[in-house]
Enzyme design. Structure first.
Site, mmCIF file in Angstrom:
data_model
loop_
_atom_site.group_PDB
_atom_site.id
_atom_site.type_symbol
_atom_site.label_atom_id
_atom_site.label_comp_id
_atom_site.label_asym_id
_atom_site.label_seq_id
_atom_site.Cartn_x
_atom_site.Cartn_y
_atom_site.Cartn_z
ATOM 1 N N ASN A 1 -1.529 15.933 26.171
ATOM 2 C CA ASN A 1 -1.570 14.535 26.819
ATOM 3 C C ASN A 1 -0.201 13.508 26.918
ATOM 4 O O ASN A 1 -0.240 12.989 25.563
ATOM 5 C CB ASN A 1 -2.514 13.760 26.846
ATOM 6 C CG ASN A 1 -2.821 12.882 27.696
ATOM 7 O OD1 ASN A 1 -2.249 12.040 27.796
ATOM 8 N ND2 ASN A 1 -4.284 12.292 27.779
ATOM 9 N N HIS B 1 1.028 8.816 27.741
ATOM 10 C CA HIS B 1 1.874 8.229 26.915
ATOM 11 C C HIS B 1 3.265 7.771 26.782
ATOM 12 O O HIS B 1 3.911 6.678 25.830
ATOM 13 C CB HIS B 1 1.069 7.219 25.013
ATOM 14 C CG HIS B 1 -0.008 7.042 24.916
ATOM 15 N ND1 HIS B 1 -0.882 6.116 25.906
ATOM 16 C CD2 HIS B 1 -1.780 7.877 25.242
ATOM 17 C CE1 HIS B 1 -2.324 6.192 26.019
ATOM 18 N NE2 HIS B 1 -2.555 6.910 25.267
ATOM 19 N N HIS C 1 -4.345 12.552 32.530
ATOM 20 C CA HIS C 1 -5.147 11.235 33.340
ATOM 21 C C HIS C 1 -4.768 10.057 34.757
ATOM 22 O O HIS C 1 -3.214 9.169 33.649
ATOM 23 C CB HIS C 1 -6.161 10.499 31.953
ATOM 24 C CG HIS C 1 -7.046 10.117 32.680
ATOM 25 N ND1 HIS C 1 -7.766 9.281 32.019
ATOM 26 C CD2 HIS C 1 -7.616 9.371 34.083
ATOM 27 C CE1 HIS C 1 -9.027 8.415 32.265
ATOM 28 N NE2 HIS C 1 -8.424 8.237 33.410
ATOM 29 N N ARG D 1 -5.572 7.434 36.217
ATOM 30 C CA ARG D 1 -5.924 6.776 36.394
ATOM 31 C C ARG D 1 -6.681 5.509 37.549
ATOM 32 O O ARG D 1 -5.509 5.611 38.127
ATOM 33 C CB ARG D 1 -6.249 5.655 35.268
ATOM 34 C CG ARG D 1 -6.370 5.833 34.097
ATOM 35 C CD ARG D 1 -5.796 4.656 32.352
ATOM 36 N NE ARG D 1 -7.340 4.112 32.639
ATOM 37 C CZ ARG D 1 -8.393 4.072 32.144
ATOM 38 N NH1 ARG D 1 -8.177 5.396 30.914
ATOM 39 N NH2 ARG D 1 -9.149 3.192 32.336
ATOM 40 N N ARG E 1 -2.219 3.283 35.025
ATOM 41 C CA ARG E 1 -1.360 2.020 34.116
ATOM 42 C C ARG E 1 -0.539 3.087 33.446
ATOM 43 O O ARG E 1 0.232 2.497 32.940
ATOM 44 C CB ARG E 1 -2.495 1.888 33.207
ATOM 45 C CG ARG E 1 -2.832 2.648 32.092
ATOM 46 C CD ARG E 1 -4.389 2.357 31.379
ATOM 47 N NE ARG E 1 -5.315 0.757 32.124
ATOM 48 C CZ ARG E 1 -6.464 1.175 31.001
ATOM 49 N NH1 ARG E 1 -7.051 1.475 30.310
ATOM 50 N NH2 ARG E 1 -7.526 0.422 31.558
ATOM 51 N N HIS E 2 -0.369 5.009 34.076
ATOM 52 C CA HIS E 2 0.750 5.311 32.671
ATOM 53 C C HIS E 2 1.066 6.556 34.048
ATOM 54 O O HIS E 2 2.312 5.941 34.182
ATOM 55 C CB HIS E 2 -0.558 6.254 31.784
ATOM 56 C CG HIS E 2 -1.767 6.019 31.007
ATOM 57 N ND1 HIS E 2 -2.111 6.911 32.310
ATOM 58 C CD2 HIS E 2 -2.591 5.613 30.216
ATOM 59 C CE1 HIS E 2 -2.955 6.782 32.016
ATOM 60 N NE2 HIS E 2 -3.278 6.335 30.526
ATOM 61 N N GLU F 1 -6.869 14.906 34.238
ATOM 62 C CA GLU F 1 -7.501 14.906 33.952
ATOM 63 C C GLU F 1 -8.719 13.013 34.670
ATOM 64 O O GLU F 1 -7.510 12.890 35.283
ATOM 65 C CB GLU F 1 -8.010 13.883 32.315
ATOM 66 C CG GLU F 1 -8.991 13.692 31.564
ATOM 67 C CD GLU F 1 -8.406 12.719 30.152
ATOM 68 O OE1 GLU F 1 -7.541 13.509 29.758
ATOM 69 O OE2 GLU F 1 -8.575 11.419 29.396
ATOM 70 N N THR G 1 -8.400 3.178 26.345
ATOM 71 C CA THR G 1 -8.856 4.382 26.208
ATOM 72 C C THR G 1 -10.345 5.431 27.101
ATOM 73 O O THR G 1 -10.820 4.159 26.665
ATOM 74 C CB THR G 1 -7.784 5.145 25.865
ATOM 75 O OG1 THR G 1 -8.086 6.432 25.453
ATOM 76 C CG2 THR G 1 -9.118 5.054 24.025
ATOM 77 N N THR G 2 -10.021 6.491 27.411
ATOM 78 C CA THR G 2 -11.913 7.378 27.469
ATOM 79 C C THR G 2 -12.910 6.123 26.183
ATOM 80 O O THR G 2 -12.181 7.291 25.497
ATOM 81 C CB THR G 2 -11.284 8.547 27.860
ATOM 82 O OG1 THR G 2 -10.504 8.254 28.564
ATOM 83 C CG2 THR G 2 -12.869 9.048 28.386
ATOM 84 N N HIS H 1 -9.971 13.840 21.646
ATOM 85 C CA HIS H 1 -9.370 12.781 21.555
ATOM 86 C C HIS H 1 -9.966 12.345 19.940
ATOM 87 O O HIS H 1 -10.783 12.352 19.506
ATOM 88 C CB HIS H 1 -11.151 11.826 22.148
ATOM 89 C CG HIS H 1 -11.147 10.229 22.813
ATOM 90 N ND1 HIS H 1 -10.695 9.740 21.368
ATOM 91 C CD2 HIS H 1 -10.423 9.796 23.746
ATOM 92 C CE1 HIS H 1 -10.882 8.440 22.712
ATOM 93 N NE2 HIS H 1 -10.306 8.747 23.921
ATOM 94 N N GLY I 1 -3.010 13.525 22.176
ATOM 95 C CA GLY I 1 -2.023 12.684 23.102
ATOM 96 C C GLY I 1 -1.845 12.151 22.215
ATOM 97 O O GLY I 1 -0.615 11.473 21.840
#
Ligand code: PXP
Length: 243
Positions: free
Chosen positions: A6, A9, A42, A44, A48-49, A69, A99-100, A191, A214
């Protein structure tokens, strides 16, 4: 078993300065060259990333599996259907979360997924994975929907405050993996995984297919570099890599 990295980041770091680097697509290429089977991102709702342009670039540059994701909003369903990754992992998304924070509550989302979300993917060729805690009832509902895969949420295991709590969660993950496999779905996990807890997970939980990592991997890469870090994860997974 295979490693999907992932790269969210990498985008977090890029966005911190508004420069064009580090570039998530370049990081993805290094991960794949080092032996990762694929890449997860992901997108979102708050961007944000990862941003929309990253998604289209990754679609062009990633050679292996691309796992998109996302929360199952109409906006994301439309983007995902346009991008056509091999895999889409549906997660809950909260505006305030760092985070999730846990798996989907299948009882709450079942009707909506049945009537709106799964039909939106019909004939798309995209495999659907649902991010779930290892609850038999959630797994059963995911199966009834026709999910291809379930990604088991390993955050509770990773953050368990005591050895006993960790052992209990490992037992739940093991039972969950067995149920998913018996139902004919693919077992993925992710995760909070890192070089310390991954060996414990893979020695206790059967049928693991995609392992999505990630934050810990990208963080360690600051010291070791991405290539060496990916290879260290693959060393742990090696005995199970073709199963
Ligand atoms: N799987 C899912 C569904 C996630 O939401 C995340 C975090 O984005 C991960 C895996 C990766 O978790 P981590 O960054 O803790 O390795």
């Amino acid at each position: 078993m295979q490693l999907l990295v992932n790269i969210d980041h990498v985008a977090t770091l890029r966005n911190a300065r508004g420069e064009g680097y580090p570039d998530p697509a370049e990081a993805a290429a290094v991960c794949e060259q080092a032996g990762a089977t694929g890449i997860v991102f992901h997108l979102r709702g708050d961007r944000r990333h990862i941003r929309d342009e990253d998604v289209y670039t990754l679609k062009k540059t990633v050679k292996g599996i691309l796992d998109f994701e996302m929360a199952a909003t109409d906006e994301m369903l439309a983007i995902c259907n346009e991008v056509k990754p091999q895999l889409c992992t549906l997660v809950p998304e909260g505006r305030e979360e760092l985070t999730t924070e846990g798996g989907l509550n299948m009882k709450t989302v079942f009707e909506d997924y049945k009537n709106r979300v799964f039909p939106a993917f019909k004939d798309s060729g995209i495999k659907l994975s649902l991010f779930l805690d290892p609850n038999p009832y959630d797994i059963e509902l995911a199966h009834r929907l026709g999910a291809d895969a379930i990604e088991l949420h390993t955050g509770t295991f990773a953050n368990a405050p005591t050895d006993e709590a960790q052992k209990n969660e490992l037992d739940r993950l093991k039972e969950g993996a067995e149920l998913i496999h018996e139902a004919g779905m693919i077992v993925n996990a992710g995760h909070g995984l890192n070089l310390d807890n991954l060996p414990l997970l893979i020695s206790h939980v059967p049928h693991l297919h995609d392992i999505s990592i990630g934050h810990a991997l990208v963080s360690k890469a600051l010291y070791w570099g991405l290539e060496k870090t990916v290879k260290e994860y693959l060393k742990i997974m090696k005995p199970l890599i073709s199963s």
